[in-house]
Each structure stands twice: as C-alpha cells, then as structure tokens.
Write a protein that holds these residues in place. Structure first.
Motif, mmCIF file in Angstrom:
data_model
loop_
_atom_site.group_PDB
_atom_site.id
_atom_site.type_symbol
_atom_site.label_atom_id
_atom_site.label_comp_id
_atom_site.label_asym_id
_atom_site.label_seq_id
_atom_site.Cartn_x
_atom_site.Cartn_y
_atom_site.Cartn_z
ATOM 1 N N GLU A 290 -25.474 6.514 9.924
ATOM 2 C CA GLU A 290 -24.548 6.527 8.786
ATOM 3 C C GLU A 290 -25.104 5.707 7.633
ATOM 4 O O GLU A 290 -25.053 6.117 6.464
ATOM 5 C CB GLU A 290 -23.186 5.991 9.226
ATOM 6 C CG GLU A 290 -22.425 6.925 10.147
ATOM 7 C CD GLU A 290 -21.136 6.313 10.655
ATOM 8 O OE1 GLU A 290 -20.865 5.128 10.350
ATOM 9 O OE2 GLU A 290 -20.392 7.021 11.367
ATOM 10 N N LYS B 190 -28.163 7.435 5.920
ATOM 11 C CA LYS B 190 -27.776 8.507 5.006
ATOM 12 C C LYS B 190 -27.226 7.946 3.696
ATOM 13 O O LYS B 190 -27.530 8.457 2.615
ATOM 14 C CB LYS B 190 -26.737 9.410 5.682
ATOM 15 C CG LYS B 190 -27.316 10.252 6.816
ATOM 16 C CD LYS B 190 -26.237 11.097 7.495
ATOM 17 C CE LYS B 190 -26.828 11.958 8.597
ATOM 18 N NZ LYS B 190 -25.789 12.764 9.301
ATOM 19 N N LYS B 191 -26.437 6.880 3.791
ATOM 20 C CA LYS B 191 -25.902 6.247 2.577
ATOM 21 C C LYS B 191 -27.016 5.695 1.694
ATOM 22 O O LYS B 191 -26.887 5.654 0.470
ATOM 23 C CB LYS B 191 -24.941 5.119 2.958
ATOM 24 C CG LYS B 191 -23.623 5.587 3.527
ATOM 25 C CD LYS B 191 -22.738 4.406 3.915
ATOM 26 C CE LYS B 191 -21.427 4.871 4.528
ATOM 27 N NZ LYS B 191 -20.592 3.720 4.975
ATOM 28 N N ASN B 192 -28.126 5.268 2.332
ATOM 29 C CA ASN B 192 -29.244 4.700 1.588
ATOM 30 C C ASN B 192 -30.291 5.741 1.194
ATOM 31 O O ASN B 192 -31.348 5.389 0.670
ATOM 32 C CB ASN B 192 -29.904 3.591 2.401
ATOM 33 C CG ASN B 192 -29.120 2.293 2.356
ATOM 34 O OD1 ASN B 192 -29.246 1.504 1.427
ATOM 35 N ND2 ASN B 192 -28.290 2.070 3.367
#
Length: 276
Positions: A28, A31-33
C-alpha cells in the motif's frame, strides 16, 4: 533521475522488524509513493548451513536471531502465499532475502539448493556486530580489514552468481563508534580494488536510504557513503536502492533517492536490472 524501486524491506518475519510490518502494508505504501517494484528481503540463515559451528567458534554469534529453526527457509518462505495474493500490474513484487556473510565457510548463509528459490539475494559485509569477534573493534583498521575480507569472501563464493547486491557496504551495524570513522580511513584505491571485483561478478551495490534520513538533500556530499558510491561507479558497479524499512509507516522518504541519484549522475544503465 526518478527511482521507482525499493529492494530492501523487512516484514515481521525479520525478528528485528515491527510486529505489524506486513507485505500488505508495504505494498500500500509503495503504491502511494509511486514505486513500480518492491523487493521483500527478510533476514535469512539457512538451516542447511552449519550455524552450530558458528556458535561454537564465535560465542557472540546471535543464537536468538539466527538459531536453528529461526529465520530459516521455511520461515522466510511463509511470506509467499501473502505475496501471491497481492500481485497486480501496478506494482511488480519480488521475493528475496537479506542473507548474511558466513565467516566460517568463507561464503554466505544460503544453501546451494535454496539459492535459486529467491528472486534476489542481498548480502552485507557490515553485520560485524554479529559476525566479527568483539576484539576486532580495536584497532579500527582491524575492523576495516575484516569487512574487506568479508566482501572478498562474498564475491568469491560459489554462490556469488546468485547475489544481487551488497547491502549497506562498509556501514558497520551497531558499531560502538560511528561507521563514518571507518569510511574516512579507507582510501579511494582500496574502494576501487574491491568494487572492481564486485563489478566483475555482476553484483550491484546497494544505496541504503535509511542512513540518509536525517540529512538534508542539499548536504548529500557530507554523507560518507557518497565517496564509496563514486568509486564503485568509476569501476563499473551498478546500483539498487533500498529503504531497509523495518516498519511501513512511515517508510523512507523516496524523494531523497532521486536526489542521491542526481548527485551521483546515475543513468538508467547504472541501475541493476533484477529479473526473475
């Protein structure tokens, strides 16, 4: 240059990591980074490698950490079902390990029959707090020479063809004095000689971001590893980046990876290609 991978994260399977560090949580965050690749690299000492000899010869060998039945093949591969369930086109997931230098067999802590089971293997020459006799801390040159011997053994190992990268090279872990002191004592010629051997074995050098966390991007040249990286690049080494995260909140500031890459003038062909 944009760095979009992290090949050094530890889940709760690593006894030194947070108990709530999960593959799901890392993915998670990745993906955010904006990462495109993530590599899981829990600590590993193969039961098929004789750790009993290690403890007999070196009393400070970490029995609670790498004892028989601890961070062995069965233990680290228990992560695979979770990883299989998390596969997606958005993020490429790699299953690897952070193996260790085995000073008793002049090799690494992986059995040949298991080496091909991993997508990648990283190995440090700098876990001297576990693998080196305590009386090698002084004189400091003895400590340095031990790490050079370790790296020589790692790249000369019959398993060298399975090693992807050298993790946090020469950054002596849990050292009673700063590892930076040791790096100041190593000459450019010494770096070039050893990293020429690393490059000739197609082993990459890890740029371990955890040691850059408290450094402003404008002060990158103050970091002692930058000279090491430049010497490694000069002799043809390729690089991978790793956060060395032991929990997934917060993870490494990935923006600093881009700054490091730019400071070293890295291009796409300077990054090691990791393929299954």
């Amino acid at each position: 240059m944009k760095i979009t991978h992290d090949f050094h994260v530890h889940t709760s399977l690593s006894l030194c990591a947070s108990r709530d560090a999960t593959a799901t949580g890392y993915i998670e965050m990745a993906k955010k980074n904006g990462l495109k690749k993530i590599g899981f690299s829990d600590h590993f000492w193969d039961d098929l490698v004789d750790s009993m000899t290690c403890r007999h010869i070196l009393p400070n060998f970490p029995d609670p950490f790498y004892g028989v039945g601890k961070q062995n093949f069965e233990h680290v591969t228990s992560l695979l079902p979770e990883l299989y369930g998390l596969r997606s086109e958005e993020l490429e997931i790699f299953f690897g390990v952070e193996a260790d230098y085995d000073p008793f067999h002049h090799s690494i802590s992986v059995a040949p029959e298991h080496a091909e089971q991993f997508d990648f293997i990283i190995v440090p020459n700098s876990h001297t707090h576990m693998m080196m006799p305590k009386d090698y801390y002084e004189p400091k040159r003895k400590h340095i020479d031990y790490m050079f011997t370790a790296l020589e053994d790692i790249v000369s190992s019959p398993l060298a063809k399975h090693i992807t990268a050298i993790a946090h090279p020469f950054q002596a872990v849990c050292c009673p004095y700063g590892w930076e002191i040791l790096m100041d004592m190593i000459s450019d010629d010494e770096y070039k000689r050893i990293f020429d051997k690393v490059a000739n074995k197609n082993i990459a050098v890890e740029i371990n971001v955890s040691s850059f966390m408290n450094l402003d991007a404008n002060d990158l040249e103050q970091h002692k590893s930058m000279r090491l990286f430049r010497n490694a690049k000069d002799v043809g080494c390729k690089f991978i980046f790793g956060s060395d995260a032991h929990s997934h909140g917060p993870m490494a500031k990935y923006a600093i990876c881009d700054k490091i890459a730019d400071a070293l003038c890295l291009k796409e062909d300077d990054i090691a290609e990791i393929a299954r």
